[in-house]
Write a protein that holds these residues in place. Structure first.
Motif, short mmCIF file in Angstrom:
data_model
loop_
_atom_site.label_atom_id
_atom_site.label_comp_id
_atom_site.label_asym_id
_atom_site.label_seq_id
_atom_site.Cartn_x
_atom_site.Cartn_y
_atom_site.Cartn_z
N MET A 1 -10.91 40.47 10.55
CA MET A 1 -10.39 39.15 11.32
C MET A 1 -9.14 38.87 10.58
SD MET A 1 -13.26 36.63 12.60
CE MET A 1 -12.81 35.30 11.60
N GLU A 2 -9.20 39.17 9.12
CA GLU A 2 -7.84 38.97 8.62
C GLU A 2 -6.61 40.03 9.06
OE1 GLU A 2 -10.86 39.44 7.03
OE2 GLU A 2 -11.26 37.25 6.14
N ILE A 3 -7.13 41.16 9.26
CA ILE A 3 -6.27 42.14 9.77
C ILE A 3 -5.48 41.68 11.17
CG2 ILE A 3 -5.96 44.49 10.70
CD1 ILE A 3 -7.81 45.34 8.55
N LEU A 4 -6.44 41.22 12.15
CA LEU A 4 -5.80 40.50 13.20
C LEU A 4 -5.07 39.42 13.20
CD1 LEU A 4 -8.98 41.10 15.85
CD2 LEU A 4 -6.88 42.14 15.66
N GLU A 5 -5.38 38.69 11.92
CA GLU A 5 -4.38 37.47 11.79
C GLU A 5 -3.12 37.84 11.35
OE1 GLU A 5 -4.48 33.34 9.16
OE2 GLU A 5 -6.12 34.69 8.88
N GLN A 6 -3.06 39.07 10.67
CA GLN A 6 -1.80 39.53 10.10
C GLN A 6 -0.93 40.24 11.44
OE1 GLN A 6 0.12 39.45 7.19
NE2 GLN A 6 1.47 40.18 8.39
N LEU A 7 -1.68 40.85 12.40
CA LEU A 7 -1.07 41.43 13.43
C LEU A 7 -0.57 40.56 14.38
CD1 LEU A 7 -3.59 44.55 14.14
CD2 LEU A 7 -1.01 44.59 13.05
N TYR A 8 -1.41 39.23 14.14
CA TYR A 8 -0.86 38.16 15.23
C TYR A 8 0.53 37.73 14.44
CZ TYR A 8 0.05 33.38 17.07
OH TYR A 8 0.41 32.36 17.52
N ASN A 9 0.59 37.46 13.32
CA ASN A 9 1.87 37.08 12.79
C ASN A 9 2.89 37.89 12.94
OD1 ASN A 9 0.57 34.60 11.44
ND2 ASN A 9 -0.13 35.88 9.75
N GLY A 22 -2.60 40.42 19.22
CA GLY A 22 -1.94 39.02 18.68
C GLY A 22 -2.39 38.02 19.61
N LEU A 23 -2.55 38.31 21.03
CA LEU A 23 -3.06 37.27 21.91
C LEU A 23 -4.56 37.16 21.84
CD1 LEU A 23 -0.30 37.52 24.66
CD2 LEU A 23 -0.40 35.83 22.94
N THR A 24 -5.10 38.49 21.77
CA THR A 24 -6.62 38.38 21.50
C THR A 24 -6.82 37.83 20.45
OG1 THR A 24 -6.68 40.50 22.64
CG2 THR A 24 -8.67 40.02 21.51
N TYR A 25 -6.22 37.93 19.28
CA TYR A 25 -6.64 37.15 18.02
C TYR A 25 -6.65 35.51 18.26
CZ TYR A 25 -6.42 34.85 13.76
OH TYR A 25 -6.52 34.02 12.67
N ILE A 26 -5.35 35.22 18.62
CA ILE A 26 -4.97 33.84 18.92
C ILE A 26 -6.18 32.93 20.10
CG2 ILE A 26 -3.33 33.54 20.51
CD1 ILE A 26 -3.62 31.52 17.09
N THR A 27 -6.36 33.74 21.20
CA THR A 27 -7.04 33.20 22.29
C THR A 27 -8.51 33.23 21.89
OG1 THR A 27 -6.83 35.09 23.59
CG2 THR A 27 -5.18 33.36 23.78
N GLY A 28 -8.98 34.31 21.21
CA GLY A 28 -10.34 34.54 21.21
C GLY A 28 -11.01 34.29 19.66
N ILE A 29 -10.19 34.75 18.65
CA ILE A 29 -10.98 34.89 17.46
C ILE A 29 -10.42 34.01 16.37
CG2 ILE A 29 -11.30 36.46 15.32
CD1 ILE A 29 -10.85 38.73 17.22
#
Length: 104
Positions: A1-9, A22-29
């Protein structure tokens, strides 16, 4: 999850090819409690979080492999704090057809 958070940033910082991740992270995780807090979850909450993650994992993997292939082919290059995108327009589906990516 931390990696997806960085990809979102990174997506928010202008790396538009990371849009789907990025959108998958912010809308789902993003709403999921962090792994460090797992001791505070009850079993029902833990199971429901696992279901969410399991349901999106194949899509994240598919998109990651798709982007990786573009890097390997030299079609996306990161240089310094910027990137170059040499893909054809139809290959940029995360920019022009994101709805279909979420439906798959």
């Amino acid at each position: 999850m931390e990696i997806l958070e960085q990809l979102y940033n990174d997506y928010c910082s202008g790396y538009s090819f990371l849009r789907y991740l990025g959108l998958t992270y912010i809308t789902g995780i993003d709403a999921l409690p962090k792994l460090q807090q797992k001791d505070d979850w009850d079993k029902f909450e833990f199971d429901s979080k696992r279901e969410i993650l399991n349901s999106i994992k194949p899509k994240i993997f598919h998109e990651t492999m798709r982007l990786l292939s573009f890097f390997q082919k030299g079609l996306i290059k990161i240089e310094e704090n910027d990137y170059s995108d040499y893909r054809k327009e139809e290959e940029k589906i995360e920019l022009n057809n994101i709805e279909s990516m979420f439906k798959e």
